[in-house]
Design a protein around this motif. Structure first.
Motif, PDB file in Angstrom:
ATOM      1  N   ASP A 227       0.807  -1.210   0.000  1.00  0.00           N
ATOM      2  CA  ASP A 227       0.000   0.000   0.000  1.00  0.00           C
ATOM      3  C   ASP A 227       0.846   1.269   0.000  1.00  0.00           C
ATOM      4  O   ASP A 227       0.407   2.309  -0.510  1.00  0.00           O
ATOM      5  CB  ASP A 227      -0.927   0.015   1.217  1.00  0.00           C
ATOM      6  N   ALA A 228       2.031   1.212   0.575  1.00  0.00           N
ATOM      7  CA  ALA A 228       2.921   2.374   0.633  1.00  0.00           C
ATOM      8  C   ALA A 228       4.337   1.911   0.346  1.00  0.00           C
ATOM      9  O   ALA A 228       5.134   1.721   1.264  1.00  0.00           O
ATOM     10  CB  ALA A 228       2.826   3.050   1.997  1.00  0.00           C
ATOM     11  N   PRO A 229       4.687   1.705  -0.930  1.00  0.00           N
ATOM     12  CA  PRO A 229       5.979   1.103  -1.271  1.00  0.00           C
ATOM     13  C   PRO A 229       7.169   1.983  -0.886  1.00  0.00           C
ATOM     14  O   PRO A 229       7.221   3.166  -1.234  1.00  0.00           O
ATOM     15  CB  PRO A 229       5.902   0.944  -2.792  1.00  0.00           C
ATOM     16  N   THR A 230       8.093   1.400  -0.144  1.00  0.00           N
ATOM     17  CA  THR A 230       9.340   2.062   0.228  1.00  0.00           C
ATOM     18  C   THR A 230      10.461   1.043   0.171  1.00  0.00           C
ATOM     19  O   THR A 230      10.268  -0.089  -0.292  1.00  0.00           O
ATOM     20  CB  THR A 230       9.258   2.661   1.651  1.00  0.00           C
ATOM     21  N   MET A 231      11.615   1.406   0.674  1.00  0.00           N
ATOM     22  CA  MET A 231      12.778   0.525   0.596  1.00  0.00           C
ATOM     23  C   MET A 231      12.724  -0.645   1.575  1.00  0.00           C
ATOM     24  O   MET A 231      13.574  -1.540   1.494  1.00  0.00           O
ATOM     25  CB  MET A 231      14.059   1.330   0.822  1.00  0.00           C
ATOM     26  N   VAL A 232      11.753  -0.676   2.491  1.00  0.00           N
ATOM     27  CA  VAL A 232      11.672  -1.832   3.391  1.00  0.00           C
ATOM     28  C   VAL A 232      11.306  -3.093   2.618  1.00  0.00           C
ATOM     29  O   VAL A 232      11.675  -4.204   2.997  1.00  0.00           O
ATOM     30  CB  VAL A 232      10.673  -1.589   4.539  1.00  0.00           C
ATOM     31  N   LYS A 233      10.527  -2.954   1.585  1.00  0.00           N
ATOM     32  CA  LYS A 233      10.178  -4.022   0.652  1.00  0.00           C
ATOM     33  C   LYS A 233       9.822  -5.335   1.346  1.00  0.00           C
ATOM     34  O   LYS A 233       9.008  -5.371   2.257  1.00  0.00           O
ATOM     35  CB  LYS A 233      11.300  -4.190  -0.384  1.00  0.00           C
ATOM     36  N   ASP A 234      10.473  -6.431   0.950  1.00  0.00           N
ATOM     37  CA  ASP A 234      10.046  -7.767   1.374  1.00  0.00           C
ATOM     38  C   ASP A 234      10.755  -8.261   2.630  1.00  0.00           C
ATOM     39  O   ASP A 234      10.665  -9.433   2.971  1.00  0.00           O
ATOM     40  CB  ASP A 234      10.268  -8.750   0.227  1.00  0.00           C
ATOM     41  N   GLY A 235      11.476  -7.381   3.324  1.00  0.00           N
ATOM     42  CA  GLY A 235      12.100  -7.760   4.586  1.00  0.00           C
ATOM     43  C   GLY A 235      13.232  -8.761   4.462  1.00  0.00           C
ATOM     44  O   GLY A 235      13.722  -9.269   5.477  1.00  0.00           O
ATOM     45  N   SER A 236      13.679  -9.047   3.246  1.00  0.00           N
ATOM     46  CA  SER A 236      14.662 -10.119   3.054  1.00  0.00           C
ATOM     47  C   SER A 236      16.011  -9.800   3.673  1.00  0.00           C
ATOM     48  O   SER A 236      16.717 -10.692   4.159  1.00  0.00           O
ATOM     49  CB  SER A 236      14.825 -10.410   1.561  1.00  0.00           C
ATOM     50  N   GLY A 237      16.420  -8.525   3.651  1.00  0.00           N
ATOM     51  CA  GLY A 237      17.702  -8.168   4.244  1.00  0.00           C
ATOM     52  C   GLY A 237      17.731  -8.413   5.735  1.00  0.00           C
ATOM     53  O   GLY A 237      18.669  -8.997   6.273  1.00  0.00           O
ATOM     54  N   TRP A 238      16.667  -7.972   6.414  1.00  0.00           N
ATOM     55  CA  TRP A 238      16.604  -8.195   7.866  1.00  0.00           C
ATOM     56  C   TRP A 238      16.456  -9.683   8.184  1.00  0.00           C
ATOM     57  O   TRP A 238      16.967 -10.167   9.188  1.00  0.00           O
ATOM     58  CB  TRP A 238      15.464  -7.379   8.464  1.00  0.00           C
ATOM     59  N   GLY A 239      15.775 -10.434   7.326  1.00  0.00           N
ATOM     60  CA  GLY A 239      15.695 -11.872   7.522  1.00  0.00           C
ATOM     61  C   GLY A 239      17.046 -12.541   7.424  1.00  0.00           C
ATOM     62  O   GLY A 239      17.404 -13.398   8.248  1.00  0.00           O
ATOM     63  N   ALA A 240      17.832 -12.170   6.422  1.00  0.00           N
ATOM     64  CA  ALA A 240      19.174 -12.728   6.274  1.00  0.00           C
ATOM     65  C   ALA A 240      20.046 -12.372   7.468  1.00  0.00           C
ATOM     66  O   ALA A 240      20.793 -13.213   7.993  1.00  0.00           O
ATOM     67  CB  ALA A 240      19.802 -12.222   4.975  1.00  0.00           C
ATOM     68  N   MET A 241      19.983 -11.121   7.903  1.00  0.00           N
ATOM     69  CA  MET A 241      20.778 -10.684   9.046  1.00  0.00           C
ATOM     70  C   MET A 241      20.374 -11.443  10.313  1.00  0.00           C
ATOM     71  O   MET A 241      21.237 -11.882  11.088  1.00  0.00           O
ATOM     72  CB  MET A 241      20.609  -9.180   9.248  1.00  0.00           C
ATOM     73  N   ALA A 242      19.070 -11.610  10.535  1.00  0.00           N
ATOM     74  CA  ALA A 242      18.609 -12.348  11.710  1.00  0.00           C
ATOM     75  C   ALA A 242      19.060 -13.800  11.660  1.00  0.00           C
ATOM     76  O   ALA A 242      19.457 -14.376  12.681  1.00  0.00           O
ATOM     77  CB  ALA A 242      17.081 -12.273  11.805  1.00  0.00           C
ATOM     78  N   GLY A 243      19.004 -14.414  10.472  1.00  0.00           N
ATOM     79  CA  GLY A 243      19.420 -15.797  10.345  1.00  0.00           C
ATOM     80  C   GLY A 243      20.897 -15.995  10.606  1.00  0.00           C
ATOM     81  O   GLY A 243      21.308 -16.944  11.288  1.00  0.00           O
ATOM     82  N   VAL A 244      21.726 -15.111  10.071  1.00  0.00           N
ATOM     83  CA  VAL A 244      23.175 -15.195  10.299  1.00  0.00           C
ATOM     84  C   VAL A 244      23.499 -14.962  11.770  1.00  0.00           C
ATOM     85  O   VAL A 244      24.300 -15.689  12.380  1.00  0.00           O
ATOM     86  CB  VAL A 244      23.913 -14.191   9.397  1.00  0.00           C
ATOM     87  N   SER A 245      22.892 -13.945  12.369  1.00  0.00           N
ATOM     88  CA  SER A 245      23.121 -13.690  13.791  1.00  0.00           C
ATOM     89  C   SER A 245      22.702 -14.885  14.643  1.00  0.00           C
ATOM     90  O   SER A 245      23.379 -15.239  15.617  1.00  0.00           O
ATOM     91  CB  SER A 245      22.335 -12.445  14.234  1.00  0.00           C
ATOM     92  N   ALA A 246      21.604 -15.522  14.272  1.00  0.00           N
ATOM     93  CA  ALA A 246      21.130 -16.686  15.026  1.00  0.00           C
ATOM     94  C   ALA A 246      22.156 -17.811  15.021  1.00  0.00           C
ATOM     95  O   ALA A 246      22.385 -18.461  16.051  1.00  0.00           O
ATOM     96  CB  ALA A 246      19.805 -17.172  14.442  1.00  0.00           C
ATOM     97  N   VAL A 247      22.785 -18.042  13.878  1.00  0.00           N
ATOM     98  CA  VAL A 247      23.814 -19.088  13.784  1.00  0.00           C
ATOM     99  C   VAL A 247      25.006 -18.753  14.668  1.00  0.00           C
ATOM    100  O   VAL A 247      25.499 -19.595  15.438  1.00  0.00           O
ATOM    101  CB  VAL A 247      24.255 -19.255  12.316  1.00  0.00           C
ATOM    102  N   LEU A 248      25.485 -17.522  14.575  1.00  0.00           N
ATOM    103  CA  LEU A 248      26.664 -17.129  15.350  1.00  0.00           C
ATOM    104  C   LEU A 248      26.381 -17.142  16.846  1.00  0.00           C
ATOM    105  O   LEU A 248      27.245 -17.507  17.655  1.00  0.00           O
ATOM    106  CB  LEU A 248      27.126 -15.745  14.905  1.00  0.00           C
ATOM    107  N   MET A 249      25.169 -16.778  17.239  1.00  0.00           N
ATOM    108  CA  MET A 249      24.817 -16.783  18.660  1.00  0.00           C
ATOM    109  C   MET A 249      24.603 -18.196  19.184  1.00  0.00           C
ATOM    110  O   MET A 249      25.064 -18.534  20.280  1.00  0.00           O
ATOM    111  CB  MET A 249      23.570 -15.934  18.874  1.00  0.00           C
ATOM    112  N   ALA A 250      23.925 -19.022  18.402  1.00  0.00           N
ATOM    113  CA  ALA A 250      23.701 -20.403  18.828  1.00  0.00           C
ATOM    114  C   ALA A 250      25.014 -21.148  18.987  1.00  0.00           C
ATOM    115  O   ALA A 250      25.171 -21.983  19.890  1.00  0.00           O
ATOM    116  CB  ALA A 250      22.805 -21.115  17.820  1.00  0.00           C
TER     117      ALA A 250
END
Length: 478
Positions: A227-250
């Protein structure tokens, strides 16, 4: 459809030797179930091998990798990619190369920048049941976490595994969550799965990494950005960052299990290793939201069939499903608004007969003929197409000409869906259309050749070609 111009898109293994989740080779990636129970998700993450994958799955892994890298190259110069790259390198520095750049960042930040760069040009593959994209967060996490001595075969196997995990995570989340979340939400879990394999986490560490990623993944609501397109888009960057951080923390002992979409929503996991979801990904001929692609195809068909020029067109009507109608930005001010529009890409297709990255930014946003057609387009929600969504995304286009003639298309599906995939030549043309202008034809060809041979070479042979800015001469940098 083939690419017509440089600027745009016109375009048998013996069962006795296999683990229990493997199936015999079949044309559609399915086969009869093995006698034993299906291997659970964590065993699958760590145990699947290249030789276990049916040949068509092996080929598809290479095709997905090439397509994602082509889109990444094409999106390098978007503001969205540049801003995130600078943020990663300057605010979260580290040693990990950021794809097609001289910049370096920490592993989580590099994953953020790489995935955002891919997502900045909406031309990457997707999965209809997920209403999103598996490969974007997945590949970014792999590039951020892959060890230097990784074999190409291991990299490709991890990629194929990640598509199986990610597709099912998406199905499970859609079955259990009331809101439609971006790809980054469940993509975080597939990114963690890939990282757990690449960094050789234990079973217990892997379980916690998946849980951390699911809990911290961006539960961003997709329709807000529609409805209001901006650079947040599909959240894929934050998903990748969360996934990588999860591996390093685990790996350090941080706990986060269980991942509910893996452990509690069981339906999508019952055929893991039997029904290969990587074969059910679609590809995109044009770098816009998948929901706009059937209308673009229908419009191009009418234009070609009747030899039309845009000046002959007085009005346009698109009959399609609700979500496509929500892509309502007729006069975009940014490339994000243009990519998340139905009317603007259809107008570009009718005015120019093609649709590529250059048609979605810069001067194209101010082209008076494109804007005239975009403003003249009416969206109509159709109950039949609503019923078919998300597995099918239908559209029909009607053109009213200046002379009063009315032309209506057949009902179209988006090209290059999983059950009507592009040819190898079409995907190769798409890759070169995107990558050659940015990387140079020689470097783009070397990357493609390295992917073709990757299952028999070290991953470093490809990594060397991915490191460094668009103007650099490829060479081993690590």
């Amino acid at each position: 459809m083939a690419f017509k111009a440089a600027r745009g898109f016109a375009p048998a293994c013996a069962r006795s030797q296999l683990p229990c989740w493997h199936v015999a080779n079949a044309a559609d990636g399915r086969g009869p179930r093995a006698q034993a129970e299906v291997m659970d998700s964590i065993d699958f993450i760590h145990s699947v091998r290249w030789s276990d994958l049916p040949p068509q799955v092996q080929a598809r892994a290479k095709a997905c990798l090439r397509d994602l890298l082509g889109v990444a190259a094409g999106g390098q110069d978007t503001a969205m990619a540049r801003i995130t790259r600078a943020h990663a390198a300057e605010d979260m520095p580290g040693p990990v190369p950021i794809l097609f750049s001289d910049a370096r960042a920490s592993a989580p930040a590099a994953a953020l920048a790489i995935a955002t760069g891919i997502d900045s040009l909406d031309g990457h593959d997707g999965y209809n049941p997920s209403k999103g994209h598996v490969g974007c967060s997945l590949l970014a996490a792999m590039l951020a976490l892959g060890p230097e001595d990784l074999s190409g075969e291991a990299f490709l196997t991890t990629l194929a595994m990640g598509y199986e995990i990610g597709s099912r995570c998406a199905e499970a989340q859609h079955a259990s969550a009331p809101d439609y979340h971006t790809s980054g939400s469940w993509g975080a879990v597939s990114a963690a799965a890939a990282g757990a394999r690449l960094r050789a986490l234990t079973r217990d560490q892997t379980r916690h990494a998946l849980g951390i990623a699911e809990y911290h993944g961006p539960r961003s609501q997709m329709m807000r950005c529609i409805d209001a397109p901006t650079m947040v888009k599909d959240g894929s960057g934050w998903g990748a960052m969360a996934g990588v951080s999860a591996v390093l923390m685990a790996r350090r002992g941080f706990t986060g299990a269980p991942a509910l979409i893996v452990e509690e929503v069981t339906g999508p996991w019952a055929d893991l290793g039997h029904d290969w979801r990587i074969l059910k990904q679609y590809f995109k001929p044009w770098p816009v939201c998948r929901w706009a692609q059937a209308p673009v195809a229908a419009a191009l068909s009418l234009r070609a069939a009747h030899g039309l020029i845009s000046a002959q067109i007085a009005a346009v009507t698109v009959e399609t499903f609700h979500e496509s109608c929500r892509l309502a930005c007729a006069v975009p001010q940014t490339t994000e608004e243009a990519q998340y529009s139905t009317s603007f890409p259809v107008a570009v297709a009718l005015a120019r007969g093609a649709l590529g990255p250059a048609d979605l930014d810069g001067e194209a946003l101010h082209d008076p003929e494109i804007l005239r057609l975009s403003r003249a387009l009416t969206m109509v929600e159709d109950p039949q197409t609503n019923a078919a969504f998300p597995l099918k995304r239908y559209a029909r286009v009607t053109l009213t000409l200046v002379d009063g003639q009315v032309l209506t298309s057949e009902r179209f599906e988006p090209p290059w869906d999983w059950d009507a995939p592009p040819t190898e030549a079409e995907l190769r043309d798409k890759y070169h259309c995107l990558a050659d202008p940015v990387l140079g034809a020689a470097r783009a060809a070397a990357i493609s050749d390295a992917i073709n041979r990757l299952d028999s070479h070290p991953f470093a042979t490809l990594a060397a070609l991915l490191d460094g800015g668009p103007g650099m001469t490829p060479g081993l940098r690590r």
